[in-house]
Design a protein around this motif. Structure first.
Motif, short mmCIF file in Angstrom:
data_model
loop_
_atom_site.label_atom_id
_atom_site.label_comp_id
_atom_site.label_asym_id
_atom_site.label_seq_id
_atom_site.Cartn_x
_atom_site.Cartn_y
_atom_site.Cartn_z
N TYR A 20 1.19 -0.78 0.04
CA TYR A 20 0.22 0.08 -0.18
C TYR A 20 0.63 1.46 -0.23
CZ TYR A 20 -3.68 3.64 1.45
OH TYR A 20 -4.27 5.00 1.48
N SER B 263 -4.19 5.69 -3.26
CA SER B 263 -5.76 5.84 -2.51
C SER B 263 -5.63 7.56 -2.65
CB SER B 263 -5.64 5.88 -0.95
OG SER B 263 -4.62 6.81 -0.57
N ARG C 60 1.39 5.44 -7.33
CA ARG C 60 1.96 5.61 -8.39
C ARG C 60 3.45 5.73 -8.27
NH1 ARG C 60 -1.93 9.77 -11.99
NH2 ARG C 60 -3.66 8.17 -10.51
N CYS D 232 3.76 -5.48 -12.01
CA CYS D 232 2.44 -5.08 -11.39
C CYS D 232 1.40 -5.16 -11.39
CB CYS D 232 3.14 -3.97 -10.65
SG CYS D 232 4.78 -3.56 -10.23
N THR D 233 0.31 -5.52 -10.43
CA THR D 233 -0.85 -4.64 -10.82
C THR D 233 -1.21 -3.22 -9.78
OG1 THR D 233 -1.35 -7.07 -11.16
CG2 THR D 233 -3.29 -5.95 -11.33
N TYR D 234 -2.11 -2.64 -10.62
CA TYR D 234 -3.08 -1.40 -9.44
C TYR D 234 -3.69 -1.01 -9.57
CZ TYR D 234 -2.31 3.70 -9.04
OH TYR D 234 -2.41 5.44 -8.59
N VAL D 235 -4.20 -1.24 -8.67
CA VAL D 235 -6.13 -0.39 -7.98
C VAL D 235 -5.84 0.51 -6.94
CG1 VAL D 235 -6.61 -3.03 -8.31
CG2 VAL D 235 -5.85 -2.62 -6.20
N LEU D 236 -7.35 1.17 -7.19
CA LEU D 236 -7.65 1.80 -5.85
C LEU D 236 -8.09 0.71 -4.65
CD1 LEU D 236 -8.94 4.99 -7.98
CD2 LEU D 236 -6.95 4.49 -6.65
N ILE D 237 -7.87 1.70 -3.67
CA ILE D 237 -8.10 1.15 -2.44
C ILE D 237 -9.76 0.45 -1.94
CG2 ILE D 237 -8.84 3.52 -0.87
CD1 ILE D 237 -7.60 2.11 1.00
N SER D 238 -10.33 1.03 -3.15
CA SER D 238 -11.84 0.65 -2.97
C SER D 238 -11.99 -0.06 -3.75
CB SER D 238 -13.04 2.37 -3.39
OG SER D 238 -12.33 2.80 -4.61
N ALA D 239 -11.23 -1.11 -4.53
CA ALA D 239 -11.32 -1.91 -5.43
C ALA D 239 -10.44 -2.69 -4.32
CB ALA D 239 -10.51 -1.24 -6.30
N TYR E 264 -12.29 -6.47 -4.07
CA TYR E 264 -12.48 -7.54 -5.15
C TYR E 264 -11.20 -7.70 -5.68
CZ TYR E 264 -11.34 -7.78 -10.00
OH TYR E 264 -11.11 -9.10 -11.15
N ILE E 265 -9.64 -7.60 -5.58
CA ILE E 265 -8.86 -8.30 -5.99
C ILE E 265 -8.29 -8.72 -4.33
CG2 ILE E 265 -7.26 -5.95 -4.47
CD1 ILE E 265 -6.84 -6.26 -8.47
#
Lengths: 355, 503
Positions: B316, B343, B350, B363-370, B373-374
């Motif tokens: 994170y 976030s 980033r 790497c995979t990149y997501v926002l904290i709301s996802a 899901y991940i």
């Protein structure tokens, strides 16, 4: 002859509705609320009933099913369309049964007793023709439309039973139902609302501006601070996109985190969902459950080279299991999540679960 | 505490008047010692200093909770007291006799540091913004040190009215006169870098601080009739006030400053200036090497045992330590992939993404709301920490506790990596009592040409909250990896105690 014109007019309208759905369902937030979609679907079904050619209830149901399959295929995530179609099918069945004069089968559930006494599945082929059926069905659909008009108000009327003064309420994203709910309570009580902005679409910002204009003390927080502020929150009130058959939710992403944080602090989680959002789907269908939108929302193209080497996901929905939910508030009152299966049996016929 | 403060004030008054009386001096020394043990945070001078010089008594106000008014009130109280000198002298003599007898009887509590100390720390100023008395004292102190006071910005959410909220667009350096004779230019530059977020992350901030102090020491010359050990510490005080006005000090910076002050005070008075400066510079280098660089290597070595082939690791934000660990593990040819969670509004992930992708890690990149899901794909979660508190709570970037919560719900192990110099003796149970509020304008975003919150200041009932830190309860954390080994979260006070005994 008005016949062929009516038909082309009808098909035109259906096509227009379909393309509207396909366009409007992009992930940048629904351009129309689900209430509007439900109303338009029902109006379209009424038009089909009025203008299409059919002689018996069975024909009508076939036509509705066929059109229904096409419409749901256009935008699978917009479940209110399918729900309305199933409601109308149930209306047709009921009207047919009433016209035939047979006692209404209120309990559609299969029971051991019925299996024994009826000796096999009852063969209803809906082939009989009744002159008044059309008028009855259209009248019933009109009733359904009036019900749809009043859902938001019915839910908002219950607000004062659930919100006391000086409370801190938390919500996420933007839901018109919750907005009306909170604004109605704010007329009589003073309370504080914390809105989680729900990145990347940041619909929480709109919600916060609208609530603060109504005079409610609002605070906007980032999604990352949900757990940090949860200890001071008294209630969590959220809206949802769909209520699933097991009592779970398909809601905007970030709701599962919110629900877990509420459970950790033993804060009640209240879901404001009108009845037309109740869907006979279960959450196991992996490929149709999640919907993804352009990763540009998460990692914009300005980031440059790394874009080609990285996987980026931008899911729109989250699954919230029924154990985390305390209460559903709908236009017919409040229910526990364990009661949802019963409501579903009243709204839809089991044979219509698969269109 | 109020009675103590009043008692201390009375003592200070006596001190000024009866300097020659040896017995009072002796009792003062022991009082001072006792109070110094009680308030080690503000302890600038060790107990070994002889309180002979009257000038230093003002400069060594370690026992007094508030140096400014105490040094002022004796001056005022002198005049009326002289007229009632007899009565007061009698009363004082009686009090002294009592105190002396009490201290003779109860000499045990001032025992060596091995035993449990009642450590009552002074509440830091930056969490008392709602107290106008404290604010006034701070303003006076800053005026005395010739540092401008930074003003709060925007509507503050009522739950956080005890914290400061500054705007990034109004840095403190705009209020400084040029050239500033009080503050060293390296410190001014550092303060600006902090307040604009150019230097961020607790390791980076500490290292930058130590380098700036090295520069200060190099440029320092002892004025005549002063000792380096005492004068340099006094020179550093306004710098620290300035830096904390730019951005509140982090726990790691606090520990580094304590170490430096201790080293400076331990310089023997007969040491020549050049030699003393050389020693201090090498001390600072040693500290950076030991506590930060070598610690990172040790932590990386232990963590690599925890990463196996085929792992999917979730991180994170941007933690320099976690990035270092992942790069080391990749060098050792372990096959794993990383999911970076980010976030708004800081979007530090980033930066981490860039560093990892440059090394070649997939790497995979997501926002904290996802995150929910991940998370079913994830096998381990690695988190960095800003500080580890004495009750086992982990203080880190806001959102860390959320990730730990969701990971716990999915039964994914959570590992926190933290060097021991970030351990601090504070305790905290929620993220409200002591936190940092960042610029609220950061939350504003423009999507599709519309900026919803642009005029949030005009709407009276709308507030924006931009928290920087949050605390993670120890039951969400499975393991803490430090340079002393792998410990559970609840062993932090044990480590602190061991460190104190060593020192």
């Amino acid at each position: 002859m008005p016949g062929p014109d009516k038909e082309t007019d009808l098909t035109e309208r259906i096509e227009a509705f379909l393309s509207d759905l396909k366009r409007g369902g992009s992930g940048t937030g629904p351009l129309r609320g689900s209430a509007e979609t439900a109303r338009e679907t029902t109006a379209l079904l009424r038009r089909i009933t009025a203008q299409a050619r059919w002689s018996s209830a069975g024909d009508l149901m076939e036509i509705i099913r066929k059109e229904g399959r096409r419409i749901t295929a256009a935008q699978p995530s917009e479940t209110t369309v399918g729900n309305m179609i199933r409601r109308v099918l149930k209306i047709v069945r009921e009207e047919y049964a009433r016209s035939r004069g047979s006692s209404e089968e209120t309990d559609q559930q299969e029971s051991l007793h019925k299996l024994l006494t009826s000796g096999g599945l009852s063969e209803e082929n809906f082939r009989q023709h009744f002159a008044t059926l059309k008028a009855n069905v259209i009248e019933a659909i009109n009733e359904l439309l009036t019900e749809l008009e009043g859902t938001t108000d019915n839910i908002a009327m219950q607000a004062l039973e659930h919100i006391h003064s000086n409370e801190v309420i938390m919500t996420i994203g933007r839901s018109r139902t919750v907005e009306a709910f909170l604004k109605d309570a704010a007329r009589k009580r003073k309370f504080h609302v914390i809105v989680a902005e729900c990145a990347p679409f940041c619909q929480g910002h709109e919600m916060a501006t609208s609530l603060s204009k109504a005079g409610i003390e609002t605070t906007v927080i980032a999604d990352a601070a949900i757990f940090a502020v949860m200890s001071r929150v008294n209630k969590v009130i959220i809206g949802t996109q769909t209520v699933l058959a097991n009592g779970g939710l398909r809601a905007v992403n970030g709701t599962h985190t919110l629900a877990l944080a509420a459970k950790h602090h033993s804060t009640p989680l209240i879901v404001c969902a009108p009845m037309f959002k109740l869907s006979p789907q279960f959450p196991n269908e992996e490929d149709t459950f999640h919907k993804f939108v352009s990763p540009h929302e998460v990692l914009p193209f300005t980031e440059g080279e790394i874009l080609s080497k990285v996987n980026v996901h931008c899911p729109v929905f989250d699954y919230v299991p029924p154990e985390l939910i305390t209460l559903f508030i709908s236009n017919i009152g409040g229910h526990a999540p364990s009661y949802i299966y019963r409501l579903m049996s009243e709204l839809y016929h089991p044979e219509d679960h698969e269109l | 505490i109020k009675e103590e403060k009043q008692r201390l004030r009375k003592e200070k008054k006596q001190q000024k008047k009866n300097k020659e009386k040896k017995d009072e001096k002796a009792s003062h020394e022991s009082e001072k010692k006792k109070n110094k043990e009680e308030k080690p945070v503000s302890a600038a001078a060790p107990a070994s200093q002889p309180p002979t010089q009257p000038s230093t008594q003002k400069a060594v106000p370690a026992p007094a909770p508030v140096p400014v008014p105490v040094s002022e009130t004796p001056a005022l109280a002198d005049k009326p007291a002289k007229t009632k000198a007899d009565l007061k002298a009698e009363r004082r003599a009686r009090q002294e006799a009592e105190r002396a007898s009490k201290q003779a009887a109860t000499s045990k509590p001032k025992a060596p540091p091995n035993e449990l100390q009642p450590v009552v720390k002074r509440l830091p100023e930056h969490v008392q913004v709602d107290n106008p008395g404290v604010l006034k004292k701070l303003a006076k102190k800053l005026e005395r040190q010739q540092i401008p006071l930074r003003l709060d910005y925007g509507y503050k959410v009522s739950l956080f009215s005890h914290l400061h909220q500054y705007s990034r667009k109004a840095p403190l350096t705009q209020q400084l006169s040029i050239p500033s004779t009080v503050i060293h230019p390296a410190i001014v530059r550092l303060g600006l870098q902090y307040s604009q977020g150019i230097v961020a992350g607790s390791n980076a901030r500490s290292v930058a601080l130590l380098h700036a102090f090295k520069q200060v020491i190099r440029d320092y010359t002892t004025p005549p009739n002063e000792e380096l050990s005492r004068d340099l510490v006094n020179k550093l005080k306004p710098y620290i006030s300035f830096l904390s006005q730019c951005r509140p000090l982090s726990a790691s910076m606090g520990n580094a400053i304590k170490y430096i002050k201790k080293e400076i005070s331990n310089i023997p008075s007969q040491c020549k200036e050049e030699e003393a400066k050389r020693k201090l510079l090498s001390c600072i280098d040693c500290y950076i090497d030991e506590k930060i660089i070598l610690a990172a290597k040790a932590i990386a070595k232990s963590s690599i045992e925890k990463i196996s082939n085929g792992d999917v690791i979730l991180v994170y934000g941007c933690s320099s330590l976690v990035n270092h660990i992942l790069c080391e593990a990749f060098e050792k040819n372990i096959k794993f992939r990383v999911i970076v969670v980010d976030s708004r509004p800081r979007l530090e992930g980033r930066e981490a993404l860039r560093r990892l992708v440059q090394r070649g890690i997939s790497c995979t990149y997501v926002l904290i709301s996802a995150v929910s899901y991940i998370l079913p794909e994830v096998s381990k979660v690695f988190l960095g920490a800003h500080a580890l508190l004495a009750n086992g709570y982990v203080m880190s970037r806001v959102g860390t506790s959320q990730i730990a919560l969701v990971a716990k719900a999915f039964n994914v192990p959570v590992l926190v990596c933290c060097e021991t110099y970030k351990f601090c003796e504070r305790v905290q149970t929620d993220s409200f009592v002591s936190n940092e509020l960042d610029d609220p304008d950061d939350l504003i975003v423009t999507r599709k040409g519309k900026t919803q919150l642009e005029h949030w200041q005009d709407v009276p009932s709308l507030g924006l909250l931009n928290l920087v830190y949050d605390v993670t309860p120890p039951d969400f954390v499975d393991l803490v990896i430090t340079d002393l080994g792998m410990i559970p979260c609840t062993s932090v006070p044990v480590v602190l105690r061991v460190k104190n005994v060593d020192q």
